[in-house]
Design an enzyme around this catalytic site. Structure first.
Site, PDB file in Angstrom:
ATOM      1  N   HIS A  44       0.840  -1.151  -0.110  1.00 22.50           N
ATOM      2  CA  HIS A  44      -0.032   0.007  -0.137  1.00 22.50           C
ATOM      3  C   HIS A  44       0.845   1.117   0.006  1.00 22.50           C
ATOM      4  CE1 HIS A  44      -3.822   1.826   1.731  1.00 22.50           C
ATOM      5  NE2 HIS A  44      -3.248   2.813   0.895  1.00 22.50           N
ATOM      6  N   GLU A  76      -2.509  -1.502  -3.290  1.00 20.47           N
ATOM      7  CA  GLU A  76      -3.752  -0.623  -2.811  1.00 20.47           C
ATOM      8  C   GLU A  76      -3.355   0.560  -2.736  1.00 20.47           C
ATOM      9  OE1 GLU A  76      -3.206  -2.561   1.171  1.00 20.47           O
ATOM     10  OE2 GLU A  76      -4.712  -4.008   0.533  1.00 20.47           O
ATOM     11  N   HIS A 198      -7.543  -6.919   6.850  1.00 17.31           N
ATOM     12  CA  HIS A 198      -7.280  -6.053   7.923  1.00 17.31           C
ATOM     13  C   HIS A 198      -7.463  -6.707   9.203  1.00 17.31           C
ATOM     14  CE1 HIS A 198      -6.303  -1.695   8.736  1.00 17.31           C
ATOM     15  NE2 HIS A 198      -6.721  -2.292  10.038  1.00 17.31           N
TER      16      HIS A 198
HETATM   17  C1  LIG Z   1      -6.433  -1.861   3.195  1.00 18.47           C
HETATM   18  C2  LIG Z   1      -6.049  -2.433   4.457  1.00 18.47           C
HETATM   19  O1  LIG Z   1      -6.766  -2.514   5.360  1.00 18.47           O
HETATM   20  C3  LIG Z   1      -4.526  -2.604   4.582  1.00 18.47           C
HETATM   21  O2  LIG Z   1      -4.232  -3.216   3.636  1.00 18.47           O
HETATM   22  C4  LIG Z   1      -3.856  -1.076   4.568  1.00 18.47           C
HETATM   23  O3  LIG Z   1      -2.829  -1.609   3.580  1.00 18.47           O
HETATM   24  C5  LIG Z   1      -3.260  -0.936   5.771  1.00 18.47           C
HETATM   25  O4  LIG Z   1      -2.678   0.059   5.810  1.00 18.47           O
HETATM   26  P1  LIG Z   1      -1.317   0.375   6.660  1.00 18.47           P
HETATM   27  O5  LIG Z   1      -0.359  -0.886   6.663  1.00 18.47           O
HETATM   28  O6  LIG Z   1      -0.614   1.645   6.260  1.00 18.47           O
HETATM   29  O7  LIG Z   1      -1.847   0.131   8.100  1.00 18.47           O
HETATM   30  N1  LIG Z   2      -5.968  -5.346   2.675  1.00 18.36           N
HETATM   31  C1  LIG Z   2      -5.491  -6.019   3.982  1.00 18.36           C
HETATM   32  C2  LIG Z   2      -3.932  -5.853   4.054  1.00 18.36           C
HETATM   33  O1  LIG Z   2      -3.419  -5.674   2.834  1.00 18.36           O
HETATM   34  C3  LIG Z   2      -3.211  -6.106   5.253  1.00 18.36           C
HETATM   35  O2  LIG Z   2      -4.046  -5.836   6.610  1.00 18.36           O
HETATM   36  P1  LIG Z   2      -3.053  -5.985   7.770  1.00 18.36           P
HETATM   37  O3  LIG Z   2      -3.133  -7.298   8.080  1.00 18.36           O
HETATM   38  O4  LIG Z   2      -1.816  -5.311   7.746  1.00 18.36           O
HETATM   39  O5  LIG Z   2      -4.117  -5.264   8.900  1.00 18.36           O
END
Ligand SMILES: CC(=O)[C@@H](O)[C@H](O)COP(=O)(O)O
Ligand SMILES: NCC(=O)COP(=O)(O)O
Length: 248
Positions: A44, A76, A198
């Site tokens: 992301h 993302e 998440h």
């Molecule tokens: C979309 C989601 O829930 C996660 O993939 C996101 O990448 C979390 O971002 P952070 O790692 O910056 O918290």
């Molecule tokens: N889209 C969720 C992700 O890529 C990772 O979320 P998290 O496991 O770091 O909360």
């Protein structure tokens, strides 16, 4: 069919960025995860590059192309022009669009599909025309799914943060699983693929997989990276694959 595991490398990048040093290496951790059987890698690249840097994208694309041609790259982000400009070189197999503000601490809600249809429809069409599979971050609300499908997206990714937060409250976990089950049934009716992510863990994955039998992919970073500090990345990926229902 067990859900495929995509390992999110944000937390590895966050640790790397603490010092002006090249370790832990995002590429090396990604390699270990893929060698251990992860289906793909997720990143992301937030506008402030607090963890994943824009330069990481080309490095991870090169890793997948050179050593893991069957693996998938999932990127993302919020569909700003700056974000969309990153994609032609990174060539992700999947793009997951999230409604995040630039200074948001993390992703904590899905799209308002009805209210943001005018933004989403053209960008979904543009990404699909470029050969990307599109997934839209969604709160697990059955009432939102028809509007999500109307954007033309291939999949929705259910935001499982509220479910992850119920780790010490079985009743609340049951309520969140019912939300997810109902939203999953609505997605099935609309012909939408279902991803989830998440705050997922080895412990909360099996009940989620049972509530969403059509779950195609989970992207996991925070909990997986925490476990990797204890068990190592390779063994942790195998543990998460087993939690997804794979025989490993
Ligand atoms: C979309 C989601 O829930 C996660 O993939 C996101 O990448 C979390 O971002 P952070 O790692 O910056 O918290
Ligand atoms: N889209 C969720 C992700 O890529 C990772 O979320 P998290 O496991 O770091 O909360």
């Amino acid at each position: 069919m067990p859900a495929k595991l995509s390992v999110n490398l944000n937390a590895v990048a966050m640790l790397r960025n603490r010092r002006d040093l090249p370790w832990p290496s995002v590429v090396d951790m990604g390699r270990i995860a893929l060698q251990a059987g992860a289906h793909g890698l997720t990143v992301h690249p937030r506008p402030d590059q607090r963890h994943i840097r824009f330069s990481d994208l080309a490095d991870l694309r090169a890793l997948i192309d050179a050593e893991f041609p069957g693996a998938e790259f999932n990127i993302e982000g919020y569909p700003s022009e700056d974000f969309l400009a990153l994609l032609p070189e990174a060539r992700p197999e999947q793009v997951t669009l999230v409604p995040d503000d630039p200074d948001q601490p993390t992703s904590d809600h899905g799209w308002d599909f009805a209210g943001q249809a005018d933004l989403l429809r053209p960008v979904v069409a543009r990404l699909k025309a470029d050969g990307r599979r599109v997934s839209l971050f969604a709160d697990p609300e059955a009432g939102q799914i028809a509007a999500a499908a109307a954007t033309g997206t291939d999949r929705v990714e259910f935001y499982t943060g509220p479910y992850g937060g119920t780790h010490s409250d079985p009743d609340a976990a049951g309520q969140e699983l019912e939300r997810l089950r109902s939203a999953g049934a609505a997605a099935l009716q609309e012909g939408l693929g279902v991803n989830a992510g998440h705050d997922l863990t080895v412990a909360n994955l099996p009940p989620l997989a049972a509530a969403l039998p059509q779950l195609a992919e989970v992207s996991i970073g925070h909990g997986l990276t925490a476990d990797a500090l204890e068990h190592g990345m390779a063994e942790t990926v195998r543990r998460f694959r087993r939690a997804c229902g794979e025989t490993v």
